[in-house]
Every structure is written in C-alpha cells, then in structure tokens.
Design an enzyme around this catalytic site. Structure first.
Site, PDB file in Angstrom:
ATOM      1  N   GLU A 140       7.274  53.156  15.236  1.00  0.00           N
ATOM      2  CA  GLU A 140       9.304  52.687  15.289  1.00  0.00           C
ATOM      3  C   GLU A 140       8.926  51.229  15.902  1.00  0.00           C
ATOM      4  O   GLU A 140       9.097  51.437  17.014  1.00  0.00           O
ATOM      5  CB  GLU A 140       9.125  53.746  17.079  1.00  0.00           C
ATOM      6  CG  GLU A 140       9.649  55.256  16.302  1.00  0.00           C
ATOM      7  CD  GLU A 140       9.679  55.728  17.518  1.00  0.00           C
ATOM      8  OE1 GLU A 140       9.735  55.681  19.221  1.00  0.00           O
ATOM      9  OE2 GLU A 140      10.649  56.882  17.633  1.00  0.00           O
ATOM     10  N   GLU A 250       9.204  61.720  12.247  1.00  0.00           N
ATOM     11  CA  GLU A 250      10.072  62.882  13.714  1.00  0.00           C
ATOM     12  C   GLU A 250      11.355  62.894  13.738  1.00  0.00           C
ATOM     13  O   GLU A 250      12.082  62.514  13.728  1.00  0.00           O
ATOM     14  CB  GLU A 250      10.229  61.505  14.842  1.00  0.00           C
ATOM     15  CG  GLU A 250       8.272  61.249  15.248  1.00  0.00           C
ATOM     16  CD  GLU A 250       8.577  60.397  16.915  1.00  0.00           C
ATOM     17  OE1 GLU A 250       8.942  60.410  17.659  1.00  0.00           O
ATOM     18  OE2 GLU A 250       7.334  59.807  16.818  1.00  0.00           O
TER      19      GLU A 250
END
Length: 322
Positions: A140, A250
């Site tokens: 991320e 995710e």
C-alpha cells in the site's frame, strides 16, 4: 518456473502489528497462529499472505543493514508452516511499510533506492529456491510525491532481484493504497512498462486492494458494493496491456448480511476472471481475534466465521460452486 495457478486464500496478519501507515513502527509484532494453515488448507485454500517481512524495521533494524537472524527465524518458521500444509500452497511475503521508513518515502527524500534494494537482495538470497513464495515488494504505497519516481524504484528493485538470480513471482505495487480502482489511470500505465532485465515481463504481476465498505477502508462491517464494475475496468485494462495479471491481495467485509451477498459476488467475479485475475486473499485471519471487524479467524472450537462460510469458503480457487 512453476506456473501460477488460480489462487484463493487469506491474509494471516501479525508481524505488521505495530506498523503505522507513515512507516513508523513500535513493538515486536505477533506471530500468526500456524494452526490456521492446517485449518484452511483442507478447505482448498492455496494462498496465504503472511504479513510479512514487516515491519521492515523488524527485518532489518538498521536501515540498509543486515537481516536480524532472530526475527527472520520467527518469520521463516511461519512461512514454512504455511507451505508445508500442501504441495500446491503459495505464500505472498510482503514488506508492510507503505513505501516508507519512519515517515519518509523511499527514493523521494527518505530511504534511498539502494537501501530498499538491500532488503530485497537479502530476502532474495533467503528465498530464491522457494518458487511458491511470491515477493510482495511493498504494501500500500500512498500519498507519493511522484508516482513515476516510485515506479522507477520498483523497476530498480525488480532489476536487483533478477540480477541476483531469484526467479520468484514479483507482486508489483501501485499507488493510492494499492487501489484497484486507481490502478488503470494512475500507476498502471507506468507499471505495465516495468520489465525484467531481459526485457520481458515474465513472473511480474500486479498487487491490488479493494474493500466493499462505504469508503474502501475495510474498517466498517457493512458492505455497499460488490466491486464488479471496478474490477471489470481493471480486467479490461490488463487485457488491453498485454493480458497482464493481478492478485486482489486484500479484500473483505464484516459478518453482516450485506457482505455475505456482495462479497460472494466479488469473489465469484475474481474466480471467473482467471487468468487475468490470478486470485484473491481475504482480509484477515492470523493474530486478529474473532471480534475484529473483518475477521475470518476461526473460533476456538474450530468453526468458521459466517463471512467465510457464506462468501469465502465455497468460492474456492477451483470450485464451480455458484
């Protein structure tokens, strides 16, 4: 190289506990319960995202320095426990620092590219003979000063891993929290040009995240979307750019009626979009307790969370259910 199969599984969190989104860290992390791998693999789960070489500060306490052998032994024991549950099980091992070290961005005023590459060349030495370990280069990245500069960091890291000789699949991260929605217009047009030193893109796949709640944070129990429109746009982009592949590493929702339906629809789309969508990993089991908002941690009596039973458990990588 071992061909990448259709993948489906869960995140097993813990080593990232204490890692903040600004790349700062405190604590020692938590070892995920290895018993969970023996729990999930018989359900035809074949992917575990073991978070991870995180924190970076745990793996190399000194920036640019050597791997801590004590922490690596902990981490490797977890990875090997997952792999040992079946010959077709794969593990994603990622660095969980948001493209940062102590609130400074890699290659953009913070750690140098060489300091980041030092981490990955050391990890390549540890795992180059483990073809079922996918290297997740970074979890991320967000709020980057320059996406193009970040993509150059990714390219240099790929070069170093390959020049070392590691043949593993590499999971390339974009920007905006690895957003699947932003990928086709933000980092994606640049990342598709990242290549191996040989000039090809063999075993280079993309890392994307997408939750189903109102703000795509994964912090709310209710789901408001099945993400099919977003994922269809992503799939179209990847097909138009050389039939590239991505993993939804995710995604998740709460134990609520809205998520039971919408999450199932999302995972069915991912399954049916193989091989462009190579698979998914649900957030999250591991060291999270059974009350965490998007938990899929099994109960102490061995039964599963409703979200896993209703939306995850039967949308297997190789299942025709639904």
């Amino acid at each position: 190289p071992v061909p990448l199969p259709r993948l489906g599984g869960v995140n097993t969190a813990g080593y990232d506990f204490g890692e903040n989104t600004d790349g700062t860290f405190s604590g020692n992390g938590v070892d995920p319960p290895t018993s969970q791998y023996a729990h999930f693999t018989p359900q035809r789960v074949n992917l575990y995202r073991v978070r991870a070489y995180c924190s970076w500060q745990l793996m190399t306490p000194t920036l640019g320095g050597p791997i801590d052998p004590v922490f690596f032994a902990r981490y490797n024991a977890t990875v090997q426990a997952a792999l040992s549950t079946g010959p077709n099980v794969w593990v994603i091992a990622d660095v969980h620092n948001y493209a940062r070290w102590n609130n400074t961005i890699i290659g953009q005023g913070g750690p140098t590219n060489d300091e980041f590459i030092s981490l990955w060349t050391q990890l390549s030495e540890k795992f180059f003979n483990e073809p079922r370990i996918i290297f997740g280069l970074m979890n991320e990245p967000h709020d980057l000063n320059s996406v193009a500069t970040w993509v150059d960091t990714v390219q240099q890291t790929v070069n170093a891993i390959r020049n070392f000789g590691a043949p593993n699949y590499l999971l390339l991260p974009g920007s905006s929290w690895s957003s699947a929605e932003a990928f086709p217009t933000e980092a994606g047009p640049l990342l598709v040009n990242v290549t191996n030193p040989s000039g090809d893109n063999d075993r280079l796949i993309f890392d994307v995240h997408k939750y189903l709640d109102v703000d795509n944070s994964g912090q709310h129990a209710d789901c408001v979307t099945n993400n099919v429109d977003v994922l269809q746009t992503l799939v179209d982009f990847l097909r138009e750019n050389g039939n590239r592949q991505a993993i939804l590493s995710e995604t998740g929702g709460g134990n609520t009626d809205s998520c039971y339906t919408l999450f199932e629809e999302e995972l069915r789309f991912v399954r049916d979009s193989f091989p462009v969508m190579a698979g998914y990993s649900v957030w999250s089991a591991g060291a999270f307790d059974t009350t965490y908002v998007t938990t899929v941690t099994p109960f102490a009596n061995g039964t599963d969370q409703p979200i896993w039973i209703n939306a995850g458990k039967f949308i297997h990588p190789n299942s025709a259910d639904g």
